[in-house]
Design an enzyme around this catalytic site. Structure first.
Site, PDB file in Angstrom:
ATOM      1  N   ASP A  67     -17.804  33.037 -17.964  1.00  0.00           N
ATOM      2  CA  ASP A  67     -19.131  33.592 -18.190  1.00  0.00           C
ATOM      3  C   ASP A  67     -19.103  35.091 -18.434  1.00  0.00           C
ATOM      4  OD1 ASP A  67     -18.303  34.062 -15.589  1.00  0.00           O
ATOM      5  OD2 ASP A  67     -19.856  32.863 -14.658  1.00  0.00           O
ATOM      6  N   ASN A 136     -25.346  29.271  -3.898  1.00  0.00           N
ATOM      7  CA  ASN A 136     -26.315  28.207  -4.219  1.00  0.00           C
ATOM      8  C   ASN A 136     -25.625  27.023  -4.907  1.00  0.00           C
ATOM      9  OD1 ASN A 136     -25.732  29.243  -6.703  1.00  0.00           O
ATOM     10  ND2 ASN A 136     -27.821  29.861  -7.223  1.00  0.00           N
ATOM     11  N   HIS A 138     -23.560  27.269  -7.505  1.00  0.00           N
ATOM     12  CA  HIS A 138     -23.268  27.413  -8.934  1.00  0.00           C
ATOM     13  C   HIS A 138     -21.767  27.490  -9.199  1.00  0.00           C
ATOM     14  CE1 HIS A 138     -23.763  32.109  -8.810  1.00  0.00           C
ATOM     15  NE2 HIS A 138     -22.490  31.797  -8.716  1.00  0.00           N
ATOM     16  N   GLU A 143     -26.549  27.460 -12.837  1.00  0.00           N
ATOM     17  CA  GLU A 143     -27.395  27.565 -11.659  1.00  0.00           C
ATOM     18  C   GLU A 143     -28.018  26.196 -11.341  1.00  0.00           C
ATOM     19  OE1 GLU A 143     -27.001  30.166 -10.006  1.00  0.00           O
ATOM     20  OE2 GLU A 143     -27.966  31.950 -10.821  1.00  0.00           O
TER      21      GLU A 143
END
Ligand code: F6R
Length: 242
Positions: A67, A136, A138, A143
Site C-alpha cells: 500500500d 481493527n 486490516h 479496512e
C-alpha cells in the site's frame, strides 16, 4: 495456519527474517510481497544483517508493496516508498527497478489502481507475502467493510487507523485520509503468507482474526482460508490465545 510463538519482538523479528531468508536462498528470483508499519522494522533489520554477512543476495528478488498513502510524495518521510528505502532497499543489493509500490501521487485514483494492478500482473504471484495486522484487523489498508475487495483500490482510512498512525505524524490532521491498497484477492493469491504481530495491544485482534469467524468486518480473518499461512507472534500478542 501455523502459529509460531516467540518470546518477544526481537525473537519475532529474527524468526520472521529467517523464514524470508530461507525463501530467498531457495528461490533467488523470489517475488516478495512487502509490508510497512512498525512491526516489520526488526524483520528488515535482520534481513539487512543477513545481506551484510553475505548470506543473502537480493539481486534477483522482485517486490510488490501492499500500500501507499494517497497524496504523499515519495520524499515525504512518512510515505511507504520512503519507508521501504529507509529500512531495506538502500541497504541491500535489490535492483530498484524490481521494487514496486502504488503511486501515491497519482491523483486519478482509478488510474493509480489500474496501473498497480498491471504492475502486480507483470511481476507475478507473490511467492511470499509479508503482512502486519492492524488493530481493527486490516491487512494492507483493507479496512473493515461489507465485502472483501479483490483488487487494488482507493480506501478511506478509518478513524481507528488514523489514530493508530498519528504517532508517525505531527498530528492526526496530518495523517492522509486515503490510501491505495492491494486487494484481499491479490493477497490471498500469494503462495505463502507470513504475518508478524507483536504486543499486548494486538492480543484482542489476534484472537478475533485467527480464531473468530471469517468476516470482512475483520479483514485478516480471511487468512484462515489460505492454505499456507504462518503467523509469527510474540507472547504478548498471543496472550489471549491458549
Ligand atoms: C502497512 C500495512 C498495515 C500495517 C498495519 C500494522 O503496509 O499494510 O496493514 O501492517 O497497520 O501496523 P503496525 O505494524 O505499525 O502496527
Amino acid at each position: 495456519m501455523r502459529i509460531i510463538r516467540t518470546k518477544d519482538y526481537n525473537d519475532m523479528s529474527r524468526k520472521a527474517a529467517n523464514i524470508i531468508a530461507a525463501q530467498i536462498v531457495l528461490k533467488p528470483d523470489t517475488v516478495l510481497g512487502l509490508a510497512t508499519g512498525s512491526t516489520p522494522i526488526g524483520t528488515y533489520e535482520n534481513l539487512v544483517q543477513g545481506y551484510e554477512k553475505g548470506d543473502l543476495d537480493f539481486s534477483q528478488v522482485k517486490s510488490v508493496n501492499l500500500d501507499e498513502y494517497r497524496g504523499l510524495p515519495r520524499e515525504n518521510d512518512q510515505s511507504y516508498y520512503y519507508f521501504m528505502h529507509d529500512h531495506l532497499f538502500k541497504y541491500v543489493n535489490i535492483d530498484l527497478a524490481n521494487t514496486h509500490l502504488p503511486d501515491g501521487m497519482q491523483e486519478d485514483s482509478q488510474k493509480a489502481c489500474a496501473e498497480y494492478e498491471a504492475v502486480i500482473e507483470a511481476v507475478g504471484r507473490q511467492d511470499l507475502q509479508l503482512l502486519g495486522l492492524g488493530h481493527n484487523g486490516h491487512i494492507g489498508f483493507n479496512e473493515p467493510c461489507e465485502e472483501f475487495k479483490k483488487t487494488t483500490h482507493c480506501v478511506n482510512l478509518t478513524q481507528s487507523t488514523i489514530e493508530a498512525n498519528k504517532r508517525f505524524f505531527a498530528s492526526a490532521d496530518e495523517v492522509p485520509k486515503q490510501a491505495y491498497t492491494m486487494g484481499i484477492g491479490t493477497i490471498m493469491k500469494a503462495k505463502k503468507i507470513l504475518v508478524v504481530v507483536s504486543g499486548q495491544d494486538k492480543a484482542k485482534i489476534v484472537k478475533e482474526a485467527f480464531f473468530g469467524p471469517v468476516t470482512p468486518q475483520v479483514p485478516a480473518s480471511i487468512l484462515q482460508m489460505h492454505p499456507d499461512v504462518t503467523v509469527v507472534a510474540d507472547e504478548a500478542a498471543l496472550s489471549l490465545v491458549k
